[in-house]
Write an enzyme that holds these catalytic residues in place. Sequence first.
Site, PDB file in Angstrom:
ATOM      1  CG  ASP A 174      16.905  -7.762   0.856  1.00 46.81           C
ATOM      2  OD1 ASP A 174      15.720  -8.143   0.720  1.00 46.81           O
ATOM      3  OD2 ASP A 174      17.675  -7.577  -0.100  1.00 46.81           O
ATOM      4  CG  ASN A 224      16.591 -11.480  -0.406  1.00 47.33           C
ATOM      5  OD1 ASN A 224      15.780 -10.993  -1.185  1.00 47.33           O
ATOM      6  ND2 ASN A 224      17.713 -10.855  -0.075  1.00 47.33           N
ATOM      7  CG  ASP A 244      14.804  -7.729  -6.303  1.00 45.33           C
ATOM      8  OD1 ASP A 244      15.013  -6.696  -5.645  1.00 45.33           O
ATOM      9  OD2 ASP A 244      15.100  -8.866  -5.898  1.00 45.33           O
TER      10      ASP A 244
HETATM   11  C1  GLA Z   1      17.450  -8.738  -2.855  1.00 46.25           C
HETATM   12  C2  GLA Z   1      17.139  -7.270  -3.025  1.00 46.25           C
HETATM   13  C3  GLA Z   1      18.083  -6.650  -4.028  1.00 46.25           C
HETATM   14  C4  GLA Z   1      19.488  -6.847  -3.553  1.00 46.25           C
HETATM   15  C5  GLA Z   1      19.786  -8.308  -3.314  1.00 46.25           C
HETATM   16  C6  GLA Z   1      21.124  -8.500  -2.662  1.00 46.25           C
HETATM   17  O1  GLA Z   1      17.165  -9.450  -4.002  1.00 46.25           O
HETATM   18  O2  GLA Z   1      15.817  -7.090  -3.400  1.00 46.25           O
HETATM   19  O3  GLA Z   1      17.796  -5.293  -4.214  1.00 46.25           O
HETATM   20  O4  GLA Z   1      19.689  -6.115  -2.372  1.00 46.25           O
HETATM   21  O5  GLA Z   1      18.809  -8.915  -2.481  1.00 46.25           O
HETATM   22  O6  GLA Z   1      21.431  -9.833  -2.457  1.00 46.25           O
END
Ligand code: GLA
Length: 740
Positions: free
Chosen positions: A480, A482, A550
């Site tokens: 990931d 973010n 998401d």
């Molecule tokens: C991101 C990902 C999600 C999940 C969260 C976990 O938002 O896209 O699918 O894994 O992080 O913190």
Amino acid sequence: MLKTFSAAFVLLVASLVLSAQPNAASFDAVAKVFRLDGGGSSYRFGVNPRGELQQLYWGGRLAVADGFRQAEPKPEWASFDSSYNNTPQEYAGWGAGLFTEPALKVTFADGNRDLVLHYESHTAVANGFDVVMKDISRKIYVTLHYKMDPESGILARSATIENREAEPVTVEQAAAAAWALPPDHYTLNYLTGRWAGEWTLTQEPVYPGARVIESRRGSTGHQANPWFAIQAGDPNEEHGAVWFGALGWSGSWRITVEQDQLDQVRVTGGFNPFDFGYVLHPGERLETPVFYGGYSADGLGGASRLLQHYELAHILPRTAATAGEKYPRPRPVIYNSWEATEFNVNEAGQMVLAEKAAALGIDRFVMDDGWFGQRKDDHAGLGDWYVNKEKFPHGLKPLIDKVHSLGMDFGLWVEPEMVNPDSDLYRKHPDWVLNFPGRPRSEGRNQLVLNLARPDVRAYVYGFLDKLLTENQITFLKWDYNRNWSEPGWDQLSPAEQKRVYVAYTQNLYSILAELRQKHPNVEIESCSGGGGRVDLGILRYVDEVWPSDNTDPFDRLTIQDGFTYAYTPQIMMAWVTDSPHWLNKRTTSLEYRMLSSMQGSLGIGANIAKWSPEEMATAKRLIAAYHQVQPTIVQGELYRLISPRNGSEFSATESVRADKGQAVMFAFIHSTQEGLGFPILKLKGLDPTAQYELSPMEGKASVETPAVASGAWWMNHGLEMDASFRGDFQAAAFRLDRK
Ligand code: GLA
């Protein structure tokens, strides 16, 4: 004697047959024209009398014998636009009065900023050429790489820029390639969005001036994706000429679509020149990303089918198990814990989910965020990649063993490039993040970006991942990412060198992925960036799948998935079934609707299945089994977007046809029936008209008049009619056709 003669004869015939085959790449030394042919397309460029490399043709396939004379530069347009400016160059240096987008712009140590590249030499490579250009007086060498896929006609282009001067040269702008189209009326298609709303197909006329599609974020971004398709005339799904391209770069990128003063259209793409400045020391080289381009005469659908197959055959990596296979294998059906438990993961809870997942027929169990460091929520723990002892007192082994005993393999979530200020790692190495000393460090989701360009950070990230994979039987990482960059300083380097971070960061990301894959050849990886924030043909060389969004709302997903497939294969498009009402839109949908929406891509379950009723378990199990049977057709077949869910459409439908035309899978969705009108008859595509196909419903019913078996011609001309009961809000049906 006779034997020798016949062997020689066979050889002669074989060489005649071979020479009759059109060469994928050839050079006409008299006209100084390079010819590349593959699939249904041809590309021609040549050396004009001034020595510039000039594009001559890109479009439908020509005969090899079709002659091109030596390239003739376009004349000047009055005194305002020089011939240099008007001539569609393959890779124009910024110099000699160029006002359109340059491919390369540099500043020499003495302040000279004029760069004019002329042809020097070339060498033939498999299915293409390496063409060397050099500035007219300075020792800046640019090697243009061309490689055309004989099957799809997709052309991979990139450049290597080399400084053979005695002093450093600063590269301020470097494209991978520039593509030219003849004057016409065009529609530009590109993909835009935001977090939880990625993959919107945006369509607009190409106007005079420039349309810039870009990311300045340090990574690919949710807001725009490095893909374009330009169609002559209005957009059309199955008809008409389309030129398309995709850039393989996961750092800041830019694609500029320009219609110039003579109505010529050019598309230039590569590193984003915003805040760019790469110091090339004497003897150093800079490799640009690869810009892939292709042509289809069969509309946007034809273009996406070519690109999807190219990705499967030539971009996506192989594991040890699939080395040498034409395509990577379809994705395992996964279970992911994120929406069920969020950060609240622990051994007992995950084991309960694993048991339920196994009962559904799931192949791979993935534990998401929350298992490491002091990770109770998103305020702490990123960077501390040790197992949280409170949640997993005996480490990960008991859970992994349990998952294996249930017949599934095990995957784990990581976010290697990030750090929470509340972490042991940050307390120890506050200098490891992107920052400008003395300036604030802007946080996103309470986290900072580690400067992966630094050798010590790279070593740390590779080291902990290697250890994790060595010590645990993990077959899958969800990787990931973010947030995007802020304050992109790299204070280990001199001020002049710091902007190197835009290239070095992404190169190190790729090299870590490559090294991990080599050391752990059975491990598969997913690229996730808060959903679809890092999907491009660069990262796809190292990852097996992506998380497109998401947003798992099954209705929103139809549009997300529709947009996604313009640029990317459904094989990499992970799609989880989650709980209803949905957390984002509060929309209530049936489990069947949710299942079918996710079955359009690579299916996963992301719901809290610990709470599912026996009926829900049975429905999901039945549909997972049905999906397993036809998955290769869905994710690797020819995709036809029969009815688009875009622009508020009340209906949508797709069809996927296996390469041998032996099977087809159709999905149909109703948003809301209005005025009692039934679902349109689906005129299928891509079948063998003379073959007989048997229809089987996977979910829903066909109309009573529908034959159980009919010819491909019948399904394509008469079409597939839904049962009259197929009405209402958020309804879904799925069918398969199998050749008898
Ligand atoms: C991101 C990902 C999600 C999940 C969260 C976990 O938002 O896209 O699918 O894994 O992080 O913190």
